[in-house]
Design a protein around this motif. Structure first.
Motif, PDB file in Angstrom:
ATOM      1  N   PHE A  60       0.832  -1.201   0.000  1.00 15.32           N
ATOM      2  CA  PHE A  60       0.000   0.000   0.000  1.00 15.32           C
ATOM      3  C   PHE A  60       0.873   1.259   0.000  1.00 15.32           C
ATOM      4  O   PHE A  60       0.636   2.189  -0.779  1.00 15.32           O
ATOM      5  CB  PHE A  60      -0.922  -0.010   1.218  1.00 15.32           C
ATOM      6  N   CYS A  61       1.862   1.275   0.868  1.00  9.99           N
ATOM      7  CA  CYS A  61       2.730   2.455   0.955  1.00  9.99           C
ATOM      8  C   CYS A  61       3.492   2.686  -0.350  1.00  9.99           C
ATOM      9  O   CYS A  61       3.638   3.826  -0.808  1.00  9.99           O
ATOM     10  CB  CYS A  61       3.718   2.297   2.114  1.00  9.99           C
ATOM     11  N   ASP A  62       3.950   1.621  -0.962  1.00 10.74           N
ATOM     12  CA  ASP A  62       4.776   1.745  -2.167  1.00 10.74           C
ATOM     13  C   ASP A  62       3.962   2.051  -3.420  1.00 10.74           C
ATOM     14  O   ASP A  62       4.401   2.807  -4.289  1.00 10.74           O
ATOM     15  CB  ASP A  62       5.574   0.457  -2.393  1.00 10.74           C
ATOM     16  N   LYS A  63       2.757   1.467  -3.523  1.00  7.58           N
ATOM     17  CA  LYS A  63       2.031   1.511  -4.794  1.00  7.58           C
ATOM     18  C   LYS A  63       0.744   2.325  -4.777  1.00  7.58           C
ATOM     19  O   LYS A  63       0.323   2.821  -5.834  1.00  7.58           O
ATOM     20  CB  LYS A  63       1.695   0.072  -5.236  1.00  7.58           C
ATOM     21  N   ARG A  64       0.099   2.472  -3.629  1.00  9.61           N
ATOM     22  CA  ARG A  64      -1.241   3.055  -3.645  1.00  9.61           C
ATOM     23  C   ARG A  64      -1.403   4.289  -2.759  1.00  9.61           C
ATOM     24  O   ARG A  64      -2.395   5.005  -2.900  1.00  9.61           O
ATOM     25  CB  ARG A  64      -2.271   1.992  -3.224  1.00  9.61           C
ATOM     26  N   LEU A  65      -0.482   4.524  -1.867  1.00  6.75           N
ATOM     27  CA  LEU A  65      -0.648   5.618  -0.919  1.00  6.75           C
ATOM     28  C   LEU A  65      -0.811   6.968  -1.617  1.00  6.75           C
ATOM     29  O   LEU A  65      -1.655   7.780  -1.229  1.00  6.75           O
ATOM     30  CB  LEU A  65       0.533   5.662   0.049  1.00  6.75           C
ATOM     31  N   LYS A  66      -0.026   7.213  -2.653  1.00  7.14           N
ATOM     32  CA  LYS A  66      -0.055   8.516  -3.324  1.00  7.14           C
ATOM     33  C   LYS A  66      -1.446   8.870  -3.854  1.00  7.14           C
ATOM     34  O   LYS A  66      -1.841  10.033  -3.871  1.00  7.14           O
ATOM     35  CB  LYS A  66       0.953   8.549  -4.481  1.00  7.14           C
ATOM     36  N   ALA A 109      -7.154  10.988  -3.366  1.00  3.97           N
ATOM     37  CA  ALA A 109      -7.943  11.361  -4.544  1.00  3.97           C
ATOM     38  C   ALA A 109      -8.855  10.243  -5.027  1.00  3.97           C
ATOM     39  O   ALA A 109      -9.921  10.506  -5.592  1.00  3.97           O
ATOM     40  CB  ALA A 109      -7.003  11.788  -5.677  1.00  3.97           C
ATOM     41  N   LYS A 110      -8.472   8.995  -4.814  1.00  4.29           N
ATOM     42  CA  LYS A 110      -9.180   7.873  -5.438  1.00  4.29           C
ATOM     43  C   LYS A 110      -9.850   6.903  -4.462  1.00  4.29           C
ATOM     44  O   LYS A 110     -10.410   5.896  -4.881  1.00  4.29           O
ATOM     45  CB  LYS A 110      -8.193   7.087  -6.310  1.00  4.29           C
ATOM     46  N   ARG A 111      -9.812   7.210  -3.176  1.00  2.00           N
ATOM     47  CA  ARG A 111     -10.289   6.207  -2.213  1.00  2.00           C
ATOM     48  C   ARG A 111     -11.784   5.927  -2.331  1.00  2.00           C
ATOM     49  O   ARG A 111     -12.258   4.884  -1.874  1.00  2.00           O
ATOM     50  CB  ARG A 111      -9.943   6.628  -0.785  1.00  2.00           C
ATOM     51  N   ASN A 112     -12.552   6.842  -2.945  1.00  3.39           N
ATOM     52  CA  ASN A 112     -13.988   6.617  -3.113  1.00  3.39           C
ATOM     53  C   ASN A 112     -14.346   6.077  -4.494  1.00  3.39           C
ATOM     54  O   ASN A 112     -15.524   6.059  -4.859  1.00  3.39           O
ATOM     55  CB  ASN A 112     -14.757   7.912  -2.846  1.00  3.39           C
ATOM     56  N   ARG A 156       3.901   3.679  10.028  1.00  2.53           N
ATOM     57  CA  ARG A 156       4.541   3.414   8.736  1.00  2.53           C
ATOM     58  C   ARG A 156       4.047   4.402   7.682  1.00  2.53           C
ATOM     59  O   ARG A 156       4.848   4.952   6.918  1.00  2.53           O
ATOM     60  CB  ARG A 156       4.225   1.979   8.292  1.00  2.53           C
ATOM     61  N   VAL A 157       2.757   4.628   7.616  1.00  5.60           N
ATOM     62  CA  VAL A 157       2.213   5.565   6.632  1.00  5.60           C
ATOM     63  C   VAL A 157       2.701   6.979   6.924  1.00  5.60           C
ATOM     64  O   VAL A 157       3.082   7.725   6.015  1.00  5.60           O
ATOM     65  CB  VAL A 157       0.677   5.501   6.622  1.00  5.60           C
ATOM     66  N   ALA A 206       1.172  14.061   1.239  1.00  4.87           N
ATOM     67  CA  ALA A 206       0.684  14.684   2.472  1.00  4.87           C
ATOM     68  C   ALA A 206      -0.821  14.520   2.644  1.00  4.87           C
ATOM     69  O   ALA A 206      -1.307  14.158   3.723  1.00  4.87           O
ATOM     70  CB  ALA A 206       1.070  16.162   2.499  1.00  4.87           C
ATOM     71  N   ALA A 207      -1.577  14.781   1.581  1.00  4.76           N
ATOM     72  CA  ALA A 207      -3.038  14.672   1.675  1.00  4.76           C
ATOM     73  C   ALA A 207      -3.465  13.233   1.917  1.00  4.76           C
ATOM     74  O   ALA A 207      -4.400  12.967   2.686  1.00  4.76           O
ATOM     75  CB  ALA A 207      -3.687  15.210   0.397  1.00  4.76           C
ATOM     76  N   SER A 208      -2.781  12.291   1.275  1.00  9.64           N
ATOM     77  CA  SER A 208      -3.127  10.875   1.459  1.00  9.64           C
ATOM     78  C   SER A 208      -2.783  10.390   2.858  1.00  9.64           C
ATOM     79  O   SER A 208      -3.533   9.619   3.463  1.00  9.64           O
ATOM     80  CB  SER A 208      -2.398  10.024   0.415  1.00  9.64           C
ATOM     81  N   VAL A 209      -1.648  10.834   3.392  1.00 10.21           N
ATOM     82  CA  VAL A 209      -1.282  10.467   4.763  1.00 10.21           C
ATOM     83  C   VAL A 209      -2.337  10.995   5.729  1.00 10.21           C
ATOM     84  O   VAL A 209      -2.799  10.272   6.625  1.00 10.21           O
ATOM     85  CB  VAL A 209       0.117  11.005   5.122  1.00 10.21           C
TER      86      VAL A 209
END
Length: 487
Positions: A259-265, A269-272, A299-300, A309-312
């Protein structure tokens, strides 16, 4: 830094209200004692037998404050340490999907435990006192869950241990801020608990000490009969295990890194968007305590920079604030799975509109088999049935449509909880109960414009989903989601 703050305890006769301070012998070096509460007023000194950690909700070795405390206490008084898990043959409708994930995760994690582990088959009220008597245990440490059944388990065990003169100390190792420290009451909404949690975060968001090889040996060998454990189960095996989620701490931590490497960024914007692979996917491991939420937050949060920053911040809001708000609700509201747990305004508006005409009314069987007129709802249901998960945004839409298409709000909540707990890998969880009662009964929400059936409960519709994401693309993933006419 050594923390020697004392905490008021909770007696076996009271589930929540503090009574007396923890005894001085429970103060151990470099441990924040406010993570603990004592469930009976027993005090044993000096210690002669081992300290027992009764593992239940938090099924991991490392990053486990309850086990850390138990080992520190055992080291302080120079006695052995052992761990047990009580396996009941059935639990609140859990199926082999849930039991398989749990037991396989326990087997993997406990291979690394250089501390005697005992798998006990039966209820904690029977097995824990029997074990403590046979092995001359001096004190018992347990973890914490806010739901009625595990609270009753700990209350029952506290009472039985009191007869033996043994203390039971509970450690909240599931939440970052212990639920009794976060607030002393049921919070109205995220906005009322958010500042309280963040204010206490610096005190509790600290690196975990390692659970290490225990220096004081236990003479009694460990006992685990996994074949017998599986054979003892009396559960529905028609809801099969899933292939996408490998049980155990190692797999859960790997999922966290992915998740941290591939999807966190893209999380913020896309979680919904259910067509975008942007969520962490960690809920099964968090639910069974195979991975610590605190570890995930640390970790996040270690990712810095404007691009994340916004995703964290969004992840911390969901995994910390919203998750611990759910724990707060279930701990302080005994009706967390009933319409009686809703606010007065919500119960009133639902009652006013209870007899409103529904355009569609479906039975439990129709819902369960994804036989509604709505292909998006059907697709979400099929995702849950087949994969043991449902996208977070769709969980809201899914539950609200059950309200719209059920004969009453009470029936809608009953159906939503039944389906969630039967198929979701993270069923029977505070997050699940609060998700259902938020969607159907407006818990942690406010009143909105009044409309038929919903009253002032927040409304969601198909057209709104189409504006947020490509509905056809999601539906296409589940060919069985074709629509049907209601009866």
């Amino acid at each position: 830094m050594s923390r020697k703050r004392k905490l008021e305890d909770t007696s076996a006769g009271s589930a929540k209200k503090p009574a007396t301070s923890l005894a001085s012998w429970t103060t151990v070096e470099d441990f924040n004692i406010t993570r603990c509460r004592q469930l009976n007023d027993m005090h044993i000194e000096p210690f002669k037998g081992p300290v027992l950690y009764w593992m239940s909700r938090d099924q991991r070795v490392q990053d486990n404050w309850a086990l850390i405390f138990a080992q520190k206490l055992a080291n302080k008084v120079r006695v052995p340490l052992c761990v047990c898990f009580c396996l009941v043959s059935s639990f609140l409708g859990a199926t082999i999907r849930h039991y398989g994930f749990m037991l396989k995760g326990l087997q993997e994690e406990l291979r690394s435990l250089q501390i005697p582990f005992y798998l006990l088959c039966g209820t904690a009220k029977q097995q824990i006192p029997l074990f403590t008597s046979q092995h001359k245990v001096s004190a018992v440490v347990c973890d914490f869950a806010p739901l009625r059944v595990p609270l009753q388990w700990s209350k029952d065990v506290a009472g039985e241990l009191k007869k033996q003169g043994l203390p039971l100390i509970q450690v909240d190792s599931h939440n970052i801020v212990p639920v009794w420290e976060a607030s002393d009451k049921q919070e109205y909404a995220a906005r009322t608990i958010r500042s309280k949690l963040h204010k206490k975060l610096p005190e509790y968001l600290e690196e975990f000490p390692l659970v290490e090889k225990h220096l004081h040996k236990q003479d009694i060998p460990p006992s685990t009969d996994w074949q017998k454990a599986f054979a003892s189960l009396r559960v529905d095996k028609s809801v099969g295990e899933v292939s996408w989620a490998t049980p155990g701490t190692r797999a859960g931590l790997k999922k966290l890194e992915e998740f941290c490497d591939k999807r966190l960024k893209q999380f913020d914007a896309k979680r919904n968007d259910p067509t975008s692979d942007s969520l962490s996917g960690l809920s099964p491991w968090l639910h069974f305590g195979q991975v610590s939420t605190q570890r995930c937050i640390m970790r996040v949060s270690s990712h810095k920079g404007s691009s994340v920053a916004a995703s964290v911040a969004s992840f911390v809001e969901e995994a910390f604030v919203r998750r611990e708000l759910s724990e707060n609700f279930c701990f302080y509201n005994n009706n967390y799975d009933s319409i009686n747990g809703a606010a007065d305004w919500a119960r009133a508006t639902l009652q006013v509109h209870c007899k409103d005409k529904r355009d569609h009314v479906y039975t439990l069987e129709q819902f369960e088999n994804a036989r509604t007129h709505d292909d998006l709802w059907n697709a979400a249901q099929l995702q849950m049935v087949n994969e043991g998960k449902m996208h977070g945004f769709l969980r809201m839409y899914w539950a609200k449509k059950i309200l719209e298409w059920s004969s009453s709000p009470q029936k809608a909540l009953e159906i939503a909880i039944y389906l969630n707990d039967r198929y979701e890998l993270d069923g029977r969880d505070p997050n699940g109960y609060v998700g259902c009662i938020w969607s159907i009964c407006g818990v942690h929400d406010q009143g909105w414009s009044e409309r038929p059936v919903f009253g002032k409960i927040r409304y969601m519709n198909y057209a709104g989903c189409c504006r947020k994401f490509d509905v056809k693309k999601f539906v296409a993933r589940y060919p069985g989601s074709k629509t049907t006419k209601s009866k």
